[in-house]
Design an enzyme around this catalytic site. Structure first.
Site, short mmCIF file in Angstrom:
data_model
loop_
_atom_site.label_atom_id
_atom_site.label_comp_id
_atom_site.label_asym_id
_atom_site.label_seq_id
_atom_site.Cartn_x
_atom_site.Cartn_y
_atom_site.Cartn_z
N ASN A 199 7.09 8.70 -20.52
CA ASN A 199 6.47 9.39 -21.70
C ASN A 199 7.30 9.00 -22.76
O ASN A 199 8.69 9.19 -22.93
CB ASN A 199 6.56 10.96 -21.50
CG ASN A 199 5.80 11.34 -20.57
OD1 ASN A 199 4.59 11.12 -20.57
ND2 ASN A 199 6.17 12.05 -19.29
N ARG B 131 8.45 10.71 -12.88
CA ARG B 131 8.65 10.48 -14.53
C ARG B 131 10.01 9.70 -14.53
O ARG B 131 11.11 9.92 -14.00
CB ARG B 131 8.79 11.50 -15.14
CG ARG B 131 7.43 12.32 -15.22
CD ARG B 131 7.16 13.68 -15.97
NE ARG B 131 6.03 14.11 -15.90
CZ ARG B 131 5.28 14.79 -15.18
NH1 ARG B 131 6.06 15.25 -14.21
NH2 ARG B 131 4.20 15.30 -15.30
N HIS C 256 13.31 12.89 -1.22
CA HIS C 256 13.35 11.53 -1.59
C HIS C 256 12.24 10.70 -1.08
O HIS C 256 11.40 11.11 -0.44
CB HIS C 256 14.76 11.19 -0.56
CG HIS C 256 14.33 11.23 0.88
ND1 HIS C 256 14.63 12.17 1.48
CD2 HIS C 256 13.83 10.51 1.98
CE1 HIS C 256 14.37 12.39 2.70
NE2 HIS C 256 13.90 11.10 2.96
N GLU D 89 4.44 5.31 -8.43
CA GLU D 89 3.75 5.22 -10.21
C GLU D 89 5.08 5.86 -10.76
O GLU D 89 5.39 6.66 -10.77
CB GLU D 89 2.78 6.00 -10.33
CG GLU D 89 2.17 6.35 -11.86
CD GLU D 89 1.11 7.38 -11.89
OE1 GLU D 89 1.15 7.90 -13.19
OE2 GLU D 89 0.25 7.73 -10.84
N HIS E 1 -0.21 6.74 -3.85
CA HIS E 1 1.09 6.57 -4.66
C HIS E 1 1.72 7.88 -4.70
O HIS E 1 1.00 8.78 -4.65
CB HIS E 1 0.64 5.93 -6.16
CG HIS E 1 -0.12 6.80 -7.05
ND1 HIS E 1 -1.34 6.62 -7.28
CD2 HIS E 1 0.21 7.81 -7.69
CE1 HIS E 1 -1.89 7.45 -8.12
NE2 HIS E 1 -0.84 7.98 -8.58
N GLU F 93 15.92 7.04 0.42
CA GLU F 93 16.40 6.72 1.86
C GLU F 93 15.88 5.68 2.32
O GLU F 93 14.97 4.93 2.24
CB GLU F 93 15.95 7.78 2.68
CG GLU F 93 16.25 7.67 4.18
CD GLU F 93 16.03 8.81 5.06
OE1 GLU F 93 16.66 8.99 5.98
OE2 GLU F 93 14.79 9.39 4.78
#
Length: 136
Positions: free
Chosen positions: A66, A15, A81, A62, A11, A129
């Site tokens: 937070n 964030r 990207h 993922e 993965h 992209e």
């Protein structure tokens, strides 16, 4: 040197400021599935994994949220990207715009090549992209 079969990209983690908005973008607009989501109260964060297939055989994204963050993240200039292959990027970009997605580079041939590409941004400004898949 290790054999190719010993490794697989699992993965990519990014964030996100507003998890619900990001989940909407990746699932509703880009058509990914929410594969799993878990809150970590002790660490005050939530992880959500999205993708087009099972994590056992596909690479996924993922989304890390937070809790309590007051300002969006500064993306910096090192990250490029995420690339996604699509059957018809022209139709997809039209659908993305209709659904509220932000197309930042309209579909067309890439500079110095023949591959057709487009770029969109997710709610946090990460570039994605879209690449016209060969033979599609």
């Amino acid at each position: 040197m290790a054999e190719e079969s010993e490794f697989r990209v699992l993965h990519t983690m990014i964030r996100v400021f507003d998890l619900d908005r990001s989940l909407d973008f990746y699932t509703r607009i880009l058509g990914m599935k929410l594969l799993r989501k878990k809150d970590y109260p002790g660490g005050e964060f939530t992880l959500a994994f999205v993708g087009y297939g099972d994590e056992a055989s596909q690479s996924v994204i993922e989304l890390t949220h937070n809790w309590g963050r007051k300002e969006p993240y500064v993306l910096g200039d090192a990250f490029g990207h995420i690339a996604i292959g699509a059957r018809d990027i022209y139709v997809l970009c039209d659908k993305l715009k209709e659904a509220g997605g932000k197309v930042v580079r309209e579909p067309g041939p890439m500079k110095h090549g023949t591959t057709h590409i487009a770029f969109v941004e997710d709610p946090d400004g990460y570039k994605i992209e879209l690449i016209q898949m060969e033979g599609e």
